[in-house]
Design a protein around this motif. Structure first.
Motif, short mmCIF file in Angstrom:
data_model
loop_
_atom_site.label_atom_id
_atom_site.label_comp_id
_atom_site.label_asym_id
_atom_site.label_seq_id
_atom_site.Cartn_x
_atom_site.Cartn_y
_atom_site.Cartn_z
N CYS A 1 49.45 -12.83 -96.63
CA CYS A 1 50.79 -12.30 -96.36
C CYS A 1 50.74 -10.84 -95.95
O CYS A 1 49.70 -10.19 -96.08
N GLU A 2 51.86 -10.35 -95.47
CA GLU A 2 51.94 -8.96 -95.02
C GLU A 2 51.86 -8.05 -96.24
O GLU A 2 52.40 -8.35 -97.30
N ALA A 3 51.19 -6.90 -96.08
CA ALA A 3 50.89 -6.04 -97.22
C ALA A 3 52.14 -5.50 -97.93
O ALA A 3 52.09 -5.17 -99.11
N ARG A 4 53.27 -5.40 -97.20
CA ARG A 4 54.48 -4.89 -97.86
C ARG A 4 55.56 -5.96 -97.94
O ARG A 4 56.74 -5.66 -98.07
N SER B 1 59.80 -2.96 -92.63
CA SER B 1 59.70 -2.37 -91.27
C SER B 1 61.09 -2.05 -90.74
O SER B 1 61.26 -1.91 -89.52
N GLY B 2 62.07 -2.01 -91.62
CA GLY B 2 63.41 -1.62 -91.19
C GLY B 2 64.27 -2.79 -90.78
O GLY B 2 65.21 -2.64 -90.01
N GLU C 1 58.39 -16.59 -80.47
CA GLU C 1 57.04 -16.53 -79.88
C GLU C 1 56.06 -15.90 -80.88
O GLU C 1 54.94 -16.37 -81.04
N GLN C 2 56.51 -14.84 -81.55
CA GLN C 2 55.63 -14.20 -82.55
C GLN C 2 55.35 -15.15 -83.71
O GLN C 2 54.22 -15.25 -84.19
N VAL D 1 52.52 -5.20 -87.90
CA VAL D 1 53.07 -4.25 -86.92
C VAL D 1 54.53 -4.64 -86.75
O VAL D 1 54.82 -5.71 -86.21
N ASP D 2 55.43 -3.83 -87.27
CA ASP D 2 56.86 -4.19 -87.31
C ASP D 2 57.05 -5.57 -87.94
O ASP D 2 57.86 -6.37 -87.46
N GLY D 3 56.28 -5.86 -88.96
CA GLY D 3 56.43 -7.14 -89.67
C GLY D 3 55.63 -8.28 -89.08
O GLY D 3 55.51 -9.34 -89.69
#
Ligand SMILES: Cc1ncc(COP(=O)(O)O)c(C=O)c1O
Length: 341
Positions: A82-85, A145-146, A153-154, A110-112
């Protein structure tokens, strides 16, 4: 008339709409534990349909929804990426560790968005001798990431990597409808990139309680087992499920108003010399008031004087725009703030 709720702290502070209160009062109920609450059953049917998935499960909260989903995908001792934050990793009391005995493998996003090659590396690490990696967790929108939305696609890029290695994919979609509205896509398109999704009803969609988890019949069946373990098999829960149906069917499109109001707020603050620490993507602003020489105390006091709730951090804070905050409220806030500055 929208009841005013001048609270920037979070969209978790939203109050139910008058229609939700009425629906709660009139909801048909039964024993949810026996599968007999018609309103809960209807909410689950609607949720599955909205996301284009086979089945859905009503959970008490986003945290419970994430916990039962993670458990449904894994065996004890497995690892997950998972993403670190990610909220699931940093905030949710470590349910994945305490209940699942799971081992996290963190990727810096990078931006989630988790770069696919980094996901590959994380999965591959200790693959021959290490724990089995069985799950990839995504977060959309990504809070830290705000409030960044991940596009279909991502999502697909990371989903494809996960499938290459036989992993399941779970998305913490606490604010997935903010992503869909910001990107101008049907939430079904985003949902294709995930086997299970947890979506909060109680944030920008304004329901008082609850989340839904959507996914395949078999994963939802497993998640239901764990929901029972975690005390989420409620009784006459139709009373809290009824507002959830309104949240899913009537409150999604209006998130665009929150995004537009957040933009007006951001532009107004910037005119006053208050900077954005992260680009504005959806309904949340991360601001920095050090440029005008303010401390957290200055910010909090100013908000209090203007009748708003907002906790000031040392250098800046997070402002979330939601139901109960209208354009005229933002304009009045900016006018008042200008005078104080
Ligand atoms: C990104 C994200 N995921 C999950 C949750 C958990 O939701 P709940 O507070 O309903 O447990 C939150 C709550 O704010 C959140 O922001």
């Amino acid at each position: 008339m929208v009841e005013k709720n001048l609270d920037f702290r979070s969209d978790t502070t939203t109050w139910p709409t008058p229609e939700m209160r009425e629906a709660a009062a009139k909801a048909a109920v039964g024993d949810m534990g026996y599968g007999e609450d018609p309103t809960v059953n209807e909410l689950e049917r609607v949720a599955a349909e909205v996301f284009g998935k086979e089945a859905a499960l009503f959970c008490t909260s986003g945290t419970q929804g994430n916990a039962v989903s993670v458990l449904a995908h894994t065996d004890r001792g497995d690892s997950f990426v998972c993403e670190a934050r990610a909220h699931l990793y940093t905030i949710e009391r470590g349910h994945w560790s305490v209940i699942g005995s799971l081992i996290p493998k963190l990727v810096k996003g990078v931006d989630g968005f988790l770069p696919p090659d980094d996901v590959r590396v994380a999965i591959g690490r200790r693959r021959r001798a290490g724990p089995k990696t069985s799950l990839l967790c995504l977060e959309n929108t990504h809070l830290s990431s705000g409030g960044s939305p991940l596009s279909p696609e991502q999502m697909k890029e990371d989903y494809d990597v996960a499938k290459e290695y036989g992993l399941g994919v779970h998305t913490d979609g606490a604010r997935i409808f903010n992503a869909a509205v910001a990107l101008g896509v049907d939430v079904k398109e985003i949902a294709k990139g995930s086997d299970t999704i947890q979506a909060c009803l109680s944030k920008g969609l304004a329901a008082p309680v609850g989340s839904v988890v959507v996914g395949t019949e078999s994963l939802i069946e497993k998640a239901k087992y764990y929901r029972g373990m975690l005390g989420g098999s409620m009784r006459q829960a139709g009373i809290i499920a009824a507002p959830g149906i309104i949240a899913l069917t009537k409150m999604v499109d209006r998130l665009a108003e929150d995004h537009a109001n957040a933009k007006v707020l951001a532009e107004g603050l910037q005119r006053l010399g208050i900077e954005l620490r992260l680009p504005l993507k959806t309904n949340m602003l991360f601001i920095d008031y050090t440029g005008i020489g303010w401390t957290g105390e200055d910010w909090s006091k100013a908000c209090e004087r203007l009748g708003w709730k907002s906790r000031g951090g040392a250098m800046g804070t997070r402002l979330v725009v939601h139901y109960g905050i209208e354009r005229e409220d933002i304009e009045a806030f900016l006018e008042g703030l200008e005078k104080i500055i």
